[in-house]
Motif scaffolding. Structure first.
Motif, short mmCIF file in Angstrom:
data_model
loop_
_atom_site.label_atom_id
_atom_site.label_comp_id
_atom_site.label_asym_id
_atom_site.label_seq_id
_atom_site.Cartn_x
_atom_site.Cartn_y
_atom_site.Cartn_z
N GLU A 30 -44.76 -28.95 -4.14
CA GLU A 30 -45.62 -29.69 -5.05
C GLU A 30 -44.83 -30.44 -6.13
O GLU A 30 -45.31 -31.44 -6.67
CB GLU A 30 -46.62 -28.74 -5.70
N ASN A 31 -43.65 -29.95 -6.47
CA ASN A 31 -42.84 -30.54 -7.54
C ASN A 31 -41.40 -30.76 -7.07
O ASN A 31 -40.46 -30.20 -7.62
CB ASN A 31 -42.83 -29.63 -8.78
N PRO A 32 -41.20 -31.57 -6.01
CA PRO A 32 -39.85 -31.73 -5.45
C PRO A 32 -38.85 -32.33 -6.43
O PRO A 32 -37.67 -31.95 -6.43
CB PRO A 32 -40.08 -32.65 -4.24
N LYS A 33 -39.28 -33.27 -7.25
CA LYS A 33 -38.39 -33.89 -8.23
C LYS A 33 -37.91 -32.86 -9.24
O LYS A 33 -36.71 -32.78 -9.56
CB LYS A 33 -39.10 -35.04 -8.94
N GLU A 34 -38.83 -32.05 -9.74
CA GLU A 34 -38.49 -31.03 -10.73
C GLU A 34 -37.65 -29.92 -10.09
O GLU A 34 -36.77 -29.34 -10.75
CB GLU A 34 -39.75 -30.45 -11.36
N ALA A 35 -37.91 -29.62 -8.81
CA ALA A 35 -37.14 -28.58 -8.11
C ALA A 35 -35.67 -29.00 -8.00
O ALA A 35 -34.77 -28.18 -8.20
CB ALA A 35 -37.73 -28.34 -6.72
N GLU A 36 -35.44 -30.26 -7.68
CA GLU A 36 -34.06 -30.75 -7.62
C GLU A 36 -33.42 -30.74 -9.00
O GLU A 36 -32.25 -30.36 -9.15
CB GLU A 36 -34.02 -32.16 -7.04
N ALA A 37 -34.19 -31.15 -10.02
CA ALA A 37 -33.68 -31.15 -11.39
C ALA A 37 -33.34 -29.74 -11.85
O ALA A 37 -32.36 -29.53 -12.57
CB ALA A 37 -34.71 -31.78 -12.33
N LEU A 38 -34.13 -28.75 -11.42
CA LEU A 38 -33.84 -27.36 -11.74
C LEU A 38 -32.52 -26.92 -11.11
O LEU A 38 -31.66 -26.33 -11.77
CB LEU A 38 -34.99 -26.48 -11.26
N ALA A 39 -32.35 -27.22 -9.83
CA ALA A 39 -31.16 -26.79 -9.11
C ALA A 39 -29.88 -27.35 -9.72
O ALA A 39 -28.84 -26.68 -9.75
CB ALA A 39 -31.27 -27.18 -7.64
N TYR A 40 -29.95 -28.57 -10.22
CA TYR A 40 -28.75 -29.22 -10.76
C TYR A 40 -28.69 -29.21 -12.29
O TYR A 40 -27.79 -29.81 -12.87
CB TYR A 40 -28.64 -30.63 -10.22
N GLY A 41 -29.64 -28.49 -12.93
CA GLY A 41 -29.57 -28.27 -14.37
C GLY A 41 -30.27 -29.30 -15.23
O GLY A 41 -30.46 -29.08 -16.43
N ASP A 42 -30.68 -30.42 -14.65
CA ASP A 42 -31.27 -31.50 -15.45
C ASP A 42 -32.61 -31.10 -16.07
O ASP A 42 -32.99 -31.63 -17.12
CB ASP A 42 -31.47 -32.76 -14.59
N LEU A 43 -33.32 -30.18 -15.44
CA LEU A 43 -34.64 -29.78 -15.94
C LEU A 43 -34.53 -29.13 -17.32
O LEU A 43 -35.47 -29.18 -18.11
CB LEU A 43 -35.30 -28.81 -14.95
N PHE A 44 -33.39 -28.53 -17.61
CA PHE A 44 -33.21 -27.78 -18.86
C PHE A 44 -32.39 -28.53 -19.91
O PHE A 44 -32.23 -28.05 -21.02
CB PHE A 44 -32.52 -26.44 -18.55
N TYR A 45 -31.88 -29.68 -19.52
CA TYR A 45 -30.95 -30.42 -20.40
C TYR A 45 -31.69 -31.09 -21.56
O TYR A 45 -32.72 -31.72 -21.37
CB TYR A 45 -30.21 -31.48 -19.58
N ILE A 46 -31.13 -30.93 -22.75
CA ILE A 46 -31.70 -31.56 -23.95
C ILE A 46 -30.59 -32.34 -24.65
O ILE A 46 -29.49 -31.82 -24.86
CB ILE A 46 -32.25 -30.51 -24.93
#
Length: 234
Positions: A30-46
């Motif tokens: 359901e959230n493939p873009k966010e899943a990839e971002a999670l795997a490579y750390g981008d989801l948490f980057y600020i």
């Protein structure tokens, strides 16, 4: 339960208020873009748009890899005792939910709760598990390869002070092992050892339901058992 929660993060350097979306649950289907971002750390980057301050958001979330049938609950609680308590409560609630679902609709219960379940206690562990799944590998045998390879690498390169090792998958599909010293600094890398992975996978009979924590400690125990008695099959 909402998948996201919007908060404001105050930059500790300049005080800038930064809007931030926290993902409480990420589903690869359901959230493939966010899943990839999670795997490579981008989801948490600020990064602060005003002063450039950089950090990683650290919060608990559930990751569900639908294709590979695994759910990973990240517990961000830093205190060991509180974390253990939170895990126990989560296990109890999950068990009760599974039993209730089975009583109402066994087929739906299997669909909702049939995935393999894991706990992780750091963002790096969460990201690594996600990358292992993206590579189509079994995290148990990857952990065994890491436990097998790390002391050899440390002995071969004692000057590097190797203390830990992690699996990494780049976006071209290349698999690596990265080594780190006691301070978490990169100390070297090598291609992932698929020969050892297949040897463990083909030679060991592991019961999936044995534990929901598959990490370095678990792998070292299995390696120790292998060394003390011949547990390979064939």
């Amino acid at each position: 339960m909402p998948l996201t929660k919007d908060i404001t993060f105050k930059c500790p350097e300049c005080g800038e208020e930064i809007p931030l979306t926290l993902w409480q649950s990420v589903n690869t289907a359901e959230n493939p873009k966010e899943a990839e971002a999670l795997a490579y750390g981008d989801l948490f980057y600020i990064q602060c748009p005003k002063c450039g301050y950089q950090t990683m958001a650290n919060y608990s979330l559930l990751y569900h890899d639908v294709e590979h049938g695994m759910m990973i609950q990240y517990i961000a609680t830093p205190d060991r005792e509180e974390r253990a308590k939170e895990m126990a409560e989560y296990r109890k609630a999950r068990k009760e939910s599974i039993e209730a679902a089975k009583a109402q609709d066994p087929a739906l219960a299997k669909q909702l709760y049939g995935s393999v379940f894991r706990f992780v206690t750091s963002l790096n562990d969460l990201r690594e598990k996600a990358l292992i799944l993206r590579a189509g590998l079994d995290d148990r045998y990857v952990e065994l390869v890491k436990a097998y390879i790390m002391p050899q690498a440390a002995n071969m390169k004692p000057d590097l002070g190797i203390e830990s090792v992690r699996f990494f998958l780049d976006k071209d599909g290349k698999q690596y092992l990265y080594f780190f010293d006691k301070d978490g600094k990169e100390a070297g890398s090598c291609d992932f050892d698929m020969e050892s992975y297949n040897a463990f996978k083909n030679g060991l009979s592991l019961v999936e339901a044995d534990t929901d924590i598959i990490d370095t400690g678990w792998a070292r125990e299995v390696i120790s058992e292998i060394e003390s008695q011949d547990t390979f099959q064939g």
